[in-house]
Design a protein around this motif. Structure first.
Motif, PDB file in Angstrom:
ATOM      1  N   THR A 198      43.017  67.735  28.734  1.00 28.05           N
ATOM      2  CA  THR A 198      42.700  66.407  28.208  1.00 28.05           C
ATOM      3  C   THR A 198      43.580  65.353  28.861  1.00 28.05           C
ATOM      4  N   MET A 199      42.948  64.356  29.458  1.00 24.70           N
ATOM      5  CA  MET A 199      43.648  63.181  29.979  1.00 24.70           C
ATOM      6  C   MET A 199      43.555  62.086  28.920  1.00 24.70           C
ATOM      7  N   VAL A 200      44.658  61.808  28.245  1.00 25.01           N
ATOM      8  CA  VAL A 200      44.690  60.791  27.211  1.00 25.01           C
ATOM      9  C   VAL A 200      44.818  59.420  27.862  1.00 25.01           C
ATOM     10  N   VAL A 201      43.972  58.492  27.460  1.00 24.89           N
ATOM     11  CA  VAL A 201      44.086  57.092  27.863  1.00 24.89           C
ATOM     12  C   VAL A 201      44.443  56.303  26.610  1.00 24.89           C
ATOM     13  N   PRO A 202      45.621  55.671  26.559  1.00 25.77           N
ATOM     14  CA  PRO A 202      46.066  55.030  25.326  1.00 25.77           C
ATOM     15  C   PRO A 202      45.517  53.625  25.118  1.00 25.77           C
ATOM     16  N   PHE A 203      44.465  53.281  25.834  1.00 28.21           N
ATOM     17  CA  PHE A 203      43.816  51.984  25.679  1.00 28.21           C
ATOM     18  C   PHE A 203      42.308  52.170  25.688  1.00 28.21           C
ATOM     19  N   ALA A 204      41.586  51.105  25.366  1.00 30.45           N
ATOM     20  CA  ALA A 204      40.137  51.172  25.253  1.00 30.45           C
ATOM     21  C   ALA A 204      39.488  51.386  26.615  1.00 30.45           C
ATOM     22  N   ALA A 205      38.243  51.824  26.581  1.00 31.52           N
ATOM     23  CA  ALA A 205      37.478  52.020  27.806  1.00 31.52           C
ATOM     24  C   ALA A 205      37.248  50.686  28.507  1.00 31.52           C
ATOM     25  N   GLY A 206      37.218  50.735  29.828  1.00 27.04           N
ATOM     26  CA  GLY A 206      36.880  49.564  30.617  1.00 27.04           C
ATOM     27  C   GLY A 206      38.037  48.859  31.270  1.00 27.04           C
ATOM     28  N   GLY A 207      39.261  49.116  30.819  1.00 15.51           N
ATOM     29  CA  GLY A 207      40.429  48.455  31.385  1.00 15.51           C
ATOM     30  C   GLY A 207      41.038  49.248  32.524  1.00 15.51           C
ATOM     31  N   GLY A 208      42.161  48.739  33.039  1.00 15.18           N
ATOM     32  CA  GLY A 208      42.814  49.378  34.171  1.00 15.18           C
ATOM     33  C   GLY A 208      43.317  50.769  33.868  1.00 15.18           C
ATOM     34  N   SER A 209      43.838  50.988  32.655  1.00 15.98           N
ATOM     35  CA  SER A 209      44.332  52.323  32.294  1.00 15.98           C
ATOM     36  C   SER A 209      43.190  53.327  32.221  1.00 15.98           C
ATOM     37  N   ASP A 210      42.048  52.882  31.711  1.00 19.50           N
ATOM     38  CA  ASP A 210      40.886  53.761  31.622  1.00 19.50           C
ATOM     39  C   ASP A 210      40.385  54.118  33.025  1.00 19.50           C
ATOM     40  N   ILE A 211      40.317  53.128  33.889  1.00 19.97           N
ATOM     41  CA  ILE A 211      39.892  53.367  35.277  1.00 19.97           C
ATOM     42  C   ILE A 211      40.842  54.347  35.953  1.00 19.97           C
ATOM     43  N   SER A 212      42.141  54.135  35.744  1.00 20.46           N
ATOM     44  CA  SER A 212      43.148  55.013  36.343  1.00 20.46           C
ATOM     45  C   SER A 212      43.024  56.431  35.817  1.00 20.46           C
ATOM     46  N   GLY A 213      42.916  56.576  34.498  1.00 29.60           N
ATOM     47  CA  GLY A 213      42.833  57.910  33.902  1.00 29.60           C
ATOM     48  C   GLY A 213      41.634  58.698  34.396  1.00 29.60           C
ATOM     49  N   ARG A 214      40.510  58.030  34.516  1.00 29.92           N
ATOM     50  CA  ARG A 214      39.297  58.722  34.961  1.00 29.92           C
ATOM     51  C   ARG A 214      39.375  59.088  36.443  1.00 29.92           C
ATOM     52  N   ALA A 215      39.948  58.205  37.253  1.00 30.98           N
ATOM     53  CA  ALA A 215      40.086  58.509  38.674  1.00 30.98           C
ATOM     54  C   ALA A 215      41.017  59.702  38.889  1.00 30.98           C
ATOM     55  N   THR A 267      49.488  33.237  23.240  1.00 31.84           N
ATOM     56  CA  THR A 267      48.863  34.450  23.754  1.00 31.84           C
ATOM     57  C   THR A 267      48.139  35.189  22.641  1.00 31.84           C
ATOM     58  N   VAL A 268      46.983  35.753  23.015  1.00 31.39           N
ATOM     59  CA  VAL A 268      46.144  36.504  22.083  1.00 31.39           C
ATOM     60  C   VAL A 268      46.051  37.931  22.608  1.00 31.39           C
ATOM     61  N   PRO A 269      46.681  38.906  21.928  1.00 26.44           N
ATOM     62  CA  PRO A 269      46.670  40.287  22.438  1.00 26.44           C
ATOM     63  C   PRO A 269      45.377  41.022  22.093  1.00 26.44           C
ATOM     64  N   TYR A 270      44.873  41.755  23.072  1.00 27.75           N
ATOM     65  CA  TYR A 270      43.708  42.617  22.892  1.00 27.75           C
ATOM     66  C   TYR A 270      44.112  44.045  23.231  1.00 27.75           C
ATOM     67  N   GLU A 271      43.255  45.002  22.870  1.00 26.95           N
ATOM     68  CA  GLU A 271      43.607  46.412  23.049  1.00 26.95           C
ATOM     69  C   GLU A 271      43.497  46.884  24.489  1.00 26.95           C
ATOM     70  N   GLY A 272      42.812  46.149  25.337  1.00 25.44           N
ATOM     71  CA  GLY A 272      42.670  46.577  26.727  1.00 25.44           C
ATOM     72  C   GLY A 272      42.051  45.493  27.572  1.00 25.44           C
ATOM     73  N   GLY A 273      41.959  45.764  28.886  1.00 24.14           N
ATOM     74  CA  GLY A 273      41.439  44.782  29.808  1.00 24.14           C
ATOM     75  C   GLY A 273      39.990  44.428  29.562  1.00 24.14           C
ATOM     76  N   LEU A 319      44.781  39.558  33.983  1.00 21.00           N
ATOM     77  CA  LEU A 319      44.022  40.773  34.264  1.00 21.00           C
ATOM     78  C   LEU A 319      44.419  41.323  35.631  1.00 21.00           C
ATOM     79  N   ASN A 320      44.332  42.626  35.768  1.00 24.53           N
ATOM     80  CA  ASN A 320      44.590  43.266  37.054  1.00 24.53           C
ATOM     81  C   ASN A 320      43.384  43.081  37.974  1.00 24.53           C
ATOM     82  N   PRO A 321      43.599  43.083  39.274  1.00 24.72           N
ATOM     83  CA  PRO A 321      42.482  42.876  40.208  1.00 24.72           C
ATOM     84  C   PRO A 321      41.307  43.819  39.968  1.00 24.72           C
ATOM     85  N   SER A 322      41.597  45.089  39.690  1.00 22.42           N
ATOM     86  CA  SER A 322      40.513  46.047  39.493  1.00 22.42           C
ATOM     87  C   SER A 322      39.647  45.689  38.299  1.00 22.42           C
TER      88      SER A 322
END
Length: 325
Positions: free
Chosen positions: A43-60, A188-194, A211-214
């Motif tokens: 299991t690759m845990v991604v600690p943020f919501a789908a669609g953001g940079g962490s999710d992209i990184s985890g899946r790659a 600033t308004v914090p959200y759970e992911g990109g 936001l990150n370029p990706s």
């Protein structure tokens, strides 16, 4: 900039609840504690919501590791909440098990410095630092804000809402430094992911977003957003971003790169630690890694195992000077 100092009790409560809940769910991982290598699906845990940079990184990385180790299966599990605390607490409950990984970034360091959580980077096994990721400040094309310097100037005279990923993550650090070094006063308004941050700026709920370029390249290409600056010391070499000025060019002395990497639970056997570092090195030498770096516009600055641990310790010291102000 208010978000960095507010909500700490809420985040602490979230992370405590997450830890208690994940401990109750941790039996499967504990059954593998001390094993020399993963057995069955990982299991690759991604600690943020789908669609953001962490999710992209985890899946790659999940796909890249599976390709580097024939027969290995790596599934992605998004466990967002508590600005990343839920996912990290879940991994904490899997101590000793080689069947779990986590797509990590700078919140691994900023969370323990900002709120009461039960973990630090020393609680886990560093596997690989993938590279470094600088953030862009973006706005809608019709926004009256034309640059980062203009955004800072306008924030001193009127209310400017800026969306960020996480109340204590890399974006919050950037805005904290903007306030300290330039006298900016963003709300600033914090959200759970990109992904959520992107939706907020596109929908007009916030005027700016970090936001990150990706995360934002598609919208930049389509003309749906404009990049005001990149918070870096030098411009990107990538042709798609070479025209974006740096914050330093605009007289804003703020530069900050978040890292992206992979960690495993703490307490791994030496054999399991070696297994994952070797697998990560194989991934790093593959076309899949080069494609990931290029597609996400990262700087390919790698580190493995103990070298990654040393980087984390040094980065923690630097980050503490900002987060604990």
């Amino acid at each position: 900039m208010r978000a960095l100092s507010c909500g700490r009790r809420v985040l602490a409560a979230l992370s405590t609840v997450a830890l208690l809940s994940s401990c109750a769910l941790g039996a499967t991982g504990q059954e593998q504690a001390g094993a020399p290598r993963p057995v069955g699906p990982v299991t690759m845990v991604v600690p943020f919501a789908a669609g953001g940079g962490s999710d992209i990184s985890g899946r790659a990385v999940a796909d890249g590791l599976a390709a580097a180790r024939p027969g290995l299966r790596v599934d992605v599990d998004n466990r967002e909440g508590g600005q990343g605390a839920v996912g990290y607490s879940y991994l904490l409950s899997k101590a000793g098990s080689p069947n779990y990984l986590l797509a990590t970034e700078t919140s691994l360091l900023s969370l323990p410095l900002s709120v009461e959580v039960a973990f630090s980077h020393r609680s886990f096994t560093p596997v690989m630092k993938l590279g470094e990721d600088y953030t862009l400040l973006v706005a809608l094309p019709g926004s009256p804000i034309t640059s980062c310097a203009d955004a800072v100037a306008q924030s001193r005279h009127r209310r400017v809402l800026a969306g960020i990923s996480g109340a204590v993550g890399p974006d919050a650090v950037v805005f904290s430094e903007l306030q300290r070094r330039s006298g900016a006063d963003f709300d600033t308004v914090p959200y759970e992911g990109g992904g959520e941050t992107m939706a907020a700026v596109l929908g007009g709920q916030v005027e700016l977003a970090s936001l990150n370029p990706s995360e934002v390249m598609g919208q930049l290409r389509a003309g749906e957003l404009k990049a005001l600056c990149v918070f870096a010391e030098q411009r990107y070499d990538y042709p798609q971003l070479a025209h974006v000025p740096t914050s330093l060019e605009q007289g804003i002395p703020v530069s900050f790169a978040q890292f992206r990497g992979v960690i495993a639970p703490g307490g791994l056997s030496p054999q399991a630690t070696t297994y994952w570092i070797d697998a990560a090195r194989s991934f790093a030498g593959s076309p899949a890694y080069r494609d990931y770096i290029a597609s996400e516009f990262l700087q390919p600055r790698m580190a493995f195992g103990e070298e990654f641990a040393a980087y984390l310790a040094e980065a923690e010291t630097t980050l503490a000077q900002v987060v604990r102000r």
